[in-house]
Design an enzyme around this catalytic site. Structure first.
Site, PDB file in Angstrom:
ATOM      1  N   TYR A 193       0.973  -1.307  -0.038  1.00 23.32           N
ATOM      2  CA  TYR A 193      -0.048   0.048   0.032  1.00 23.32           C
ATOM      3  C   TYR A 193       0.922   1.438   0.209  1.00 23.32           C
ATOM      4  CZ  TYR A 193      -3.607  -3.173   1.312  1.00 23.32           C
ATOM      5  OH  TYR A 193      -4.628  -4.373   1.502  1.00 23.32           O
ATOM      6  N   HIS A 205      -4.725   5.651  -2.204  1.00 17.69           N
ATOM      7  CA  HIS A 205      -5.488   5.726  -0.960  1.00 17.69           C
ATOM      8  C   HIS A 205      -4.687   5.882   0.375  1.00 17.69           C
ATOM      9  CE1 HIS A 205      -9.536   4.705   0.578  1.00 17.69           C
ATOM     10  NE2 HIS A 205      -8.922   3.589   1.042  1.00 17.69           N
ATOM     11  N   TYR A 255      -6.007  -0.560   9.647  1.00 16.58           N
ATOM     12  CA  TYR A 255      -6.258  -0.723   8.062  1.00 16.58           C
ATOM     13  C   TYR A 255      -7.490   0.297   8.288  1.00 16.58           C
ATOM     14  CZ  TYR A 255      -3.159  -4.435   7.113  1.00 16.58           C
ATOM     15  OH  TYR A 255      -2.350  -5.445   7.108  1.00 16.58           O
ATOM     16  N   ASN A 289     -10.665   0.596   7.271  1.00 13.54           N
ATOM     17  CA  ASN A 289     -11.908   0.482   7.753  1.00 13.54           C
ATOM     18  C   ASN A 289     -12.116   0.448   9.156  1.00 13.54           C
ATOM     19  OD1 ASN A 289     -12.228   0.013   5.023  1.00 13.54           O
ATOM     20  ND2 ASN A 289     -12.980  -2.131   5.242  1.00 13.54           N
ATOM     21  N   ASP A 331      -7.808  10.743   1.187  1.00 11.29           N
ATOM     22  CA  ASP A 331      -7.955  10.807  -0.176  1.00 11.29           C
ATOM     23  C   ASP A 331      -9.546  11.054  -0.733  1.00 11.29           C
ATOM     24  OD1 ASP A 331      -8.238   8.020   0.716  1.00 11.29           O
ATOM     25  OD2 ASP A 331      -8.740   7.678  -1.281  1.00 11.29           O
ATOM     26  N   ASN A 362     -14.552   5.000   3.554  1.00 15.78           N
ATOM     27  CA  ASN A 362     -14.674   3.944   4.729  1.00 15.78           C
ATOM     28  C   ASN A 362     -13.937   4.330   5.908  1.00 15.78           C
ATOM     29  OD1 ASN A 362     -16.263   2.022   3.349  1.00 15.78           O
ATOM     30  ND2 ASN A 362     -14.627   1.056   2.368  1.00 15.78           N
TER      31      ASN A 362
END
Length: 206
Positions: free
Chosen positions: A30, A35, A79, A81, A106, A127
């Site tokens: 990532y 993101h 993470y 979420n 973002d 999210n």
């Protein structure tokens, strides 16, 4: 626990302390993706200030001092979420009022490089913001939205959001990061409203 009175609240929170949370996902795959723009902005700030992140509860954190203010910078390890866990923990631990918090995030709905600071607002389908709103029970906190554009075909949204920047975008990022850092500093020095006026990208993109 009962609700705090305004006098209790004043005693509880440190008015010179601020929390800035950059949203993203941990893991090499990532790194430097669209993101993870929140992580990238904070990494740039840490680099220019010559400070280092260290592993802590629910994320990597570091302290940044500026004009008598202390900024707690956090990159959640929960993470995207579950971002609210880290946000809530650090607000409580550092005794920071939610008015002194900014989330870096973002935004697909904004063209690449468009910067929009707002004192509150909906999750707009993000999210990370969705979980923060659910955890805090409201959406009254500042968020700096970094436009990543929506240049993808139908069904390709996830790949786009988790994808790497184009070469053309990469060239523009350093200057955009610099503006974001000025907006973070502006929150504690000139206030949210004046920072918005000074730095928010105008609607016509100019």
């Amino acid at each position: 626990m009962g609700k705090l009175s305004s006098s209790d609240r004043d005693k509880k929170y440190d008015p010179m302390k601020y929390l800035v949370v950059g949203l993203g996902n941990i893991g090499a795959e990532y790194h430097n993706t669209r993101h993870n723009i929140g992580f990238s902005i904070l990494d740039t700030l840490a680099e220019t200030a010559k400070i280092e992140f260290k592993d802590a509860r629910y994320g990597a954190m570091t302290e940044y001092k500026f004009k008598g203010r202390t900024y707690i910078l956090v990159k959640p390890s929960t993470y995207m979420n579950l971002s609210g866990k880290a946000v809530n923990y650090w607000l409580q631990k550092e005794k920071i009022a939610v008015e002194n918090m900014m989330i870096l995030v973002d935004d697909l709905a904004l063209p690449f490089g468009t910067l929009r600071l707002r004192p509150k607002g909906s999750d707009a389908g993000h999210n990370g913001l969705k979980h923060i709103n659910a955890t805090l029970g409201h959406q009254n906190y500042a968020r700096l939205r970094f436009g990543i554009g929506d240049d993808f075909h139908k069904g390709q949204q996830v790949d786009y959001v988790l994808g790497k920047w184009t070469e053309e975008e990469k060239e523009k990022l350093p200057e955009l990061y610099k503006i974001c850092i000025n907006m973070i500093k502006g929150m504690s020095t000139i206030g949210i409203q004046r920072t918005m006026t000074a730095y928010n990208t105008k609607k016509n993109g100019k």
